[in-house]
Design an enzyme around this catalytic site. Structure first.
Site, PDB file in Angstrom:
ATOM      1  N   LYS A   1       0.833  -1.220   0.000  1.00 23.34           N
ATOM      2  CA  LYS A   1       0.000   0.000   0.000  1.00 23.34           C
ATOM      3  C   LYS A   1       0.865   1.266   0.000  1.00 23.34           C
ATOM      4  CE  LYS A   1      -2.417  -0.761   3.765  1.00 23.34           C
ATOM      5  NZ  LYS A   1      -2.042  -2.120   4.201  1.00 23.34           N
TER       6      LYS A   1
ATOM      7  N   ARG B   1     -10.316   1.142   8.300  1.00 20.38           N
ATOM      8  CA  ARG B   1      -9.870  -0.195   8.645  1.00 20.38           C
ATOM      9  C   ARG B   1     -10.965  -0.995   9.320  1.00 20.38           C
ATOM     10  NH1 ARG B   1      -3.841  -1.263  10.136  1.00 20.38           N
ATOM     11  NH2 ARG B   1      -3.244   0.558   9.024  1.00 20.38           N
TER      12      ARG B   1
ATOM     13  N   ARG C   1      10.658  -1.748  11.265  1.00 20.21           N
ATOM     14  CA  ARG C   1       9.623  -1.130  12.100  1.00 20.21           C
ATOM     15  C   ARG C   1       9.470  -1.883  13.418  1.00 20.21           C
ATOM     16  NH1 ARG C   1       4.311   0.149   8.531  1.00 20.21           N
ATOM     17  NH2 ARG C   1       3.336  -0.814  10.344  1.00 20.21           N
TER      18      ARG C   1
HETATM   19  P1  ADP Z   1       0.117  -1.820   8.862  1.00 21.89           P
HETATM   20  O1  ADP Z   1      -0.857  -1.651   7.733  1.00 21.89           O
HETATM   21  O2  ADP Z   1       1.411  -2.423   8.438  1.00 21.89           O
HETATM   22  O3  ADP Z   1      -0.467  -2.515  10.064  1.00 21.89           O
HETATM   23  P2  ADP Z   1       0.115   1.103   9.364  1.00 21.89           P
HETATM   24  O4  ADP Z   1       1.385   1.824   9.185  1.00 21.89           O
HETATM   25  O5  ADP Z   1      -0.995   1.369   8.398  1.00 21.89           O
HETATM   26  O6  ADP Z   1       0.550  -0.410   9.421  1.00 21.89           O
HETATM   27  O7  ADP Z   1      -0.460   1.349  10.843  1.00 21.89           O
HETATM   28  C1  ADP Z   1       0.339   1.130  11.986  1.00 21.89           C
HETATM   29  C2  ADP Z   1      -0.548   1.045  13.225  1.00 21.89           C
HETATM   30  O8  ADP Z   1      -1.236   2.294  13.407  1.00 21.89           O
HETATM   31  C3  ADP Z   1      -1.653   0.003  13.195  1.00 21.89           C
HETATM   32  O9  ADP Z   1      -1.187  -1.285  13.570  1.00 21.89           O
HETATM   33  C4  ADP Z   1      -2.635   0.587  14.227  1.00 21.89           C
HETATM   34  O10 ADP Z   1      -2.162   0.392  15.545  1.00 21.89           O
HETATM   35  C5  ADP Z   1      -2.555   2.080  13.937  1.00 21.89           C
HETATM   36  N1  ADP Z   1      -3.550   2.498  12.906  1.00 21.89           N
HETATM   37  C6  ADP Z   1      -3.262   2.994  11.670  1.00 21.89           C
HETATM   38  N2  ADP Z   1      -4.391   3.259  10.989  1.00 21.89           N
HETATM   39  C7  ADP Z   1      -5.423   2.926  11.811  1.00 21.89           C
HETATM   40  C8  ADP Z   1      -6.837   2.972  11.675  1.00 21.89           C
HETATM   41  N3  ADP Z   1      -7.435   3.395  10.552  1.00 21.89           N
HETATM   42  N4  ADP Z   1      -7.582   2.539  12.717  1.00 21.89           N
HETATM   43  C9  ADP Z   1      -7.023   2.114  13.855  1.00 21.89           C
HETATM   44  N5  ADP Z   1      -5.690   2.045  14.051  1.00 21.89           N
HETATM   45  C10 ADP Z   1      -4.885   2.447  13.049  1.00 21.89           C
END
Ligand code: ADP
Length: 226
Positions: free
Chosen positions: A17, A93, A162
């Site tokens: 993504k 999400r 990360r």
């Molecule tokens: P990944 O898709 O690899 O899990 P992201 O970088 O998109 O990682 O997000 C990292 C973290 O940030 C998630 O694991 C969550 O804890 C939080 N997060 C990000 N976007 C959301 C969202 N839309 N709703 C809830 N938590 C979120």
């Protein structure tokens, strides 16, 4: 200049993504809004939001829908986005977030939701190898390293693994993806807003597939989005 767009990109962790959103943001000259990047920045700056988010993020748990949607809607009100649109990465999400987003955007809904499909066995391999720039979030891997040591080619920042790319946090994030995020695919499909794209192969090939899907949709809408 190409016309702007209002897009959401969905896909499992490691589906690509971040990489695809960056390419698309250049192609369409629209802002890439990544909730993960915004939250990592808040953690780095130790803001009130960052302090709240850190523990949950490190363990791969989701933050509350209200908190996320407040952060996202504030960003979507800024002028760069009002002019050209956005590519939303990491949000929605949950179906609840998707409903809140649609309410916020009304009366002009999203142009298209792109789901990047990659088999779980492959995302697990990609995540084990993934490295990111702590400053600008650019993605690398053990096989696609920066040109000089672990220094970001884009901004000179340090490139690291990360904190939430541990085996435990990855499996929790994938579990939550299946439970809470995968249902969004049916939700957007039923609203006629979804395009599914195969996410395997070279990143450039995936970008071409996504651009083709967007243009097909735009043409079907008579050359216009929004
Ligand atoms: P990944 O898709 O690899 O899990 P992201 O970088 O998109 O990682 O997000 C990292 C973290 O940030 C998630 O694991 C969550 O804890 C939080 N997060 C990000 N976007 C959301 C969202 N839309 N709703 C809830 N938590 C979120």
């Amino acid at each position: 200049m190409a016309a702007g767009a209002r897009l959401v990109v969905l896909g499992k962790q490691g589906a690509g993504k971040g990489t695809q959103c960056l390419s698309l943001s250049h192609h369409y000259v629209v802002t890439h809004v990544s909730t993960g990047d915004m939250l990592r920045e808040a953690v780095k700056q130790s803001t009130a939001l960052g302090l709240k988010a850190k523990e949950l993020m490190d363990h791969g748990e989701l933050l509350g829908d209200d908190l996320i949607m407040e952060m996202v809607s504030t960003r979507l009100e800024e002028s760069d986005i009002k002019d050209r649109g956005f590519i939303l990465d990491g949000c929605p999400r949950t179906v609840e977030q998707a409903k809140m987003l649609a309410d916020f955007l009304a009366p002009v809904d999203l142009d298209l939701v792109i789901d990047i499909e990659v088999p779980t066995s492959q995302v697990l391999r990609r995540l084990a190898s993934r490295r990111v720039c702590v400053d600008c979030g650019a993605n690398y891997s053990l096989t696609a390293r920066p040109l000089i040591n672990w220094t970001c080619d884009v901004c000179g920042g340090e490139v690291v693994q990360r904190v939430d790319d541990t085996e435990e946090a990855i499996s929790r994030r994938l579990e939550i993806y299946e439970l809470q995020t995968a249902p969004l695919i049916d939700w957007y499909q039923s609203r006629g807003q979804l395009a599914q794209v195969t996410g395997t192969g070279a990143p450039e090939a995936v970008t071409k597939r996504i651009v083709r899907a967007i243009e097909e949709r735009r043409n079907r809408k008579g050359g216009r989005f929004s």
